[in-house]
Structures are given as structure tokens and as C-alpha cells.
Write a protein that holds these residues in place. Structure first.
Motif, PDB file in Angstrom:
ATOM      1  N   UNK A   1       0.838  -1.199   0.000  1.00  8.52           N
ATOM      2  CA  UNK A   1       0.000   0.000   0.000  1.00  8.52           C
ATOM      3  C   UNK A   1       0.875   1.252   0.000  1.00  8.52           C
ATOM      4  N   UNK A   2       0.377   2.356  -0.548  1.00 11.93           N
ATOM      5  CA  UNK A   2       1.185   3.581  -0.611  1.00 11.93           C
ATOM      6  C   UNK A   2       1.446   4.178   0.766  1.00 11.93           C
ATOM      7  N   UNK A   3       2.589   4.854   0.872  1.00 16.56           N
ATOM      8  CA  UNK A   3       2.970   5.587   2.073  1.00 16.56           C
ATOM      9  C   UNK A   3       2.828   7.065   1.749  1.00 16.56           C
TER      10      UNK A   3
ATOM     11  N   UNK B   1       3.200  10.352  -2.552  1.00 17.33           N
ATOM     12  CA  UNK B   1       3.105   8.998  -2.034  1.00 17.33           C
ATOM     13  C   UNK B   1       4.269   8.182  -2.576  1.00 17.33           C
ATOM     14  N   UNK B   2       4.711   7.231  -1.772  1.00 17.14           N
ATOM     15  CA  UNK B   2       5.727   6.263  -2.169  1.00 17.14           C
ATOM     16  C   UNK B   2       5.053   4.910  -2.267  1.00 17.14           C
TER      17      UNK B   2
ATOM     18  N   UNK C   1      10.864   1.732  -5.854  1.00 16.86           N
ATOM     19  CA  UNK C   1       9.943   2.613  -5.150  1.00 16.86           C
ATOM     20  C   UNK C   1       9.513   3.705  -6.116  1.00 16.86           C
ATOM     21  N   UNK C   2       8.208   3.882  -6.257  1.00 16.85           N
ATOM     22  CA  UNK C   2       7.672   4.931  -7.128  1.00 16.85           C
ATOM     23  C   UNK C   2       7.323   6.146  -6.287  1.00 16.85           C
ATOM     24  N   UNK C   3       7.640   7.331  -6.798  1.00 13.74           N
ATOM     25  CA  UNK C   3       7.265   8.589  -6.164  1.00 13.74           C
ATOM     26  C   UNK C   3       6.232   9.277  -7.054  1.00 13.74           C
ATOM     27  N   UNK C   4       5.041   9.527  -6.501  1.00 14.33           N
ATOM     28  CA  UNK C   4       3.964  10.165  -7.257  1.00 14.33           C
ATOM     29  C   UNK C   4       3.449  11.385  -6.516  1.00 14.33           C
ATOM     30  N   UNK C   5       3.082  12.417  -7.263  1.00 17.23           N
ATOM     31  CA  UNK C   5       2.431  13.584  -6.684  1.00 17.23           C
ATOM     32  C   UNK C   5       1.503  14.183  -7.719  1.00 17.23           C
ATOM     33  N   UNK C   6       0.727  15.154  -7.287  1.00 16.76           N
ATOM     34  CA  UNK C   6      -0.208  15.825  -8.190  1.00 16.76           C
ATOM     35  C   UNK C   6      -1.342  14.921  -8.629  1.00 16.76           C
ATOM     36  N   UNK C   7      -1.729  15.032  -9.881  1.00 19.34           N
ATOM     37  CA  UNK C   7      -2.868  14.261 -10.389  1.00 19.34           C
ATOM     38  C   UNK C   7      -2.565  12.769 -10.451  1.00 19.34           C
TER      39      UNK C   7
ATOM     40  N   UNK D   1      -0.887  11.099  -8.223  1.00 19.69           N
ATOM     41  CA  UNK D   1      -1.115  10.616  -6.858  1.00 19.69           C
ATOM     42  C   UNK D   1      -2.609  10.381  -6.642  1.00 19.69           C
ATOM     43  N   UNK D   2      -3.408  11.352  -7.043  1.00 16.37           N
ATOM     44  CA  UNK D   2      -4.860  11.231  -6.877  1.00 16.37           C
ATOM     45  C   UNK D   2      -5.420  10.076  -7.709  1.00 16.37           C
ATOM     46  N   UNK D   3      -4.950   9.930  -8.951  1.00 19.15           N
ATOM     47  CA  UNK D   3      -5.414   8.834  -9.808  1.00 19.15           C
ATOM     48  C   UNK D   3      -5.031   7.479  -9.229  1.00 19.15           C
ATOM     49  N   UNK D   4      -3.808   7.368  -8.714  1.00 21.19           N
ATOM     50  CA  UNK D   4      -3.382   6.093  -8.147  1.00 21.19           C
ATOM     51  C   UNK D   4      -4.264   5.722  -6.958  1.00 21.19           C
ATOM     52  N   UNK D   5      -4.502   6.665  -6.068  1.00 24.89           N
ATOM     53  CA  UNK D   5      -5.318   6.387  -4.891  1.00 24.89           C
ATOM     54  C   UNK D   5      -6.762   6.047  -5.265  1.00 24.89           C
ATOM     55  N   UNK D   6      -7.231   6.604  -6.364  1.00 21.91           N
ATOM     56  CA  UNK D   6      -8.614   6.399  -6.784  1.00 21.91           C
ATOM     57  C   UNK D   6      -8.820   5.085  -7.543  1.00 21.91           C
TER      58      UNK D   6
END
Length: 96
Positions: A13-15, A25-26, A44-50, A52-57
Motif C-alpha cells: 500500500x502507498x505511504x 506517495x511512495x 519505489x515509485x514517487x507520485x504527486x499531483x494528479x 497521486x490522486x489517480x493512483x489512490x482512486x
């Protein structure tokens, strides 16, 4: 440049991280099949912005992704090489 393209499987799960005003998120991922027995197959993937939101969704653990991004190494002078990918594009990978 360290531009790379991978097909990976989400294994944890993302951190959630907060740096100044940026929320990132990592995510721990691995290659579907390692080529050698002793080779490292986790990133390890680093995501931010849209992204990050798309991954969580839309994504969860055990999903496969096509990731385009920039490689970064931390600890390359010793044996604890930690490879991180700053994600520039993220696509779902469908297995039928």
C-alpha cells in the motif's frame, strides 16, 4: 538522462509523505519475473499531483502498471542500493 519505462506489480500500500506544501506517495513495486535469482526486482515509485490522486482512486495492491519516469539512486556507494522512480506517466497494464 535516466529516463526509463517499466512494467511493474504493486506489492504494498502507498505511504503518504508531506514535504513543505507538496503531498506525495511512495509505492513499493516489483518486476513481474526476475531475470536472475540474486537480482533486485523491487523499486519505489514517487507520485504527486494528479498521478497521486489517480493512483489512490483507481489502483490497488496486486495491480500491474506501465510506469514512465526518471530513475534516481540512493546509496549507490554501498550495497544498499535503493532505486526510486519519479513518475512522469502512469498507465494500467491489463492481463487477459
Amino acid at each position: 538522462m535516466n529516463h526509463a519505462l517499466f512494467v511493474v506489480k504493486v506489492i504494498k500500500n502507498p505511504i503518504h509523505l508531506i514535504y513543505k506544501e507538496l503531498e506525495t506517495i511512495e509505492i513499493k513495486v516489483e518486476f513481474p519475473a526476475p531475470r536472475q535469482k540474486n537480482s533486485k526486482n523491487q523499486l519505489t515509485l514517487l507520485l504527486w499531483g494528479s498521478y497521486r490522486e489517480d493512483f489512490l482512486k483507481y489502483y490497488k495492491v496486486q495491480d500491474y502498471l506501465i510506469v514512465e519516469g526518471i530513475l534516481t539512486l540512493k546509496g549507490y556507494q554501498n550495497e544498499d542500493n535503493e532505486v526510486k522512480v519519479i513518475v512522469k506517466r502512469l498507465y494500467p497494464f491489463l492481463l487477459i
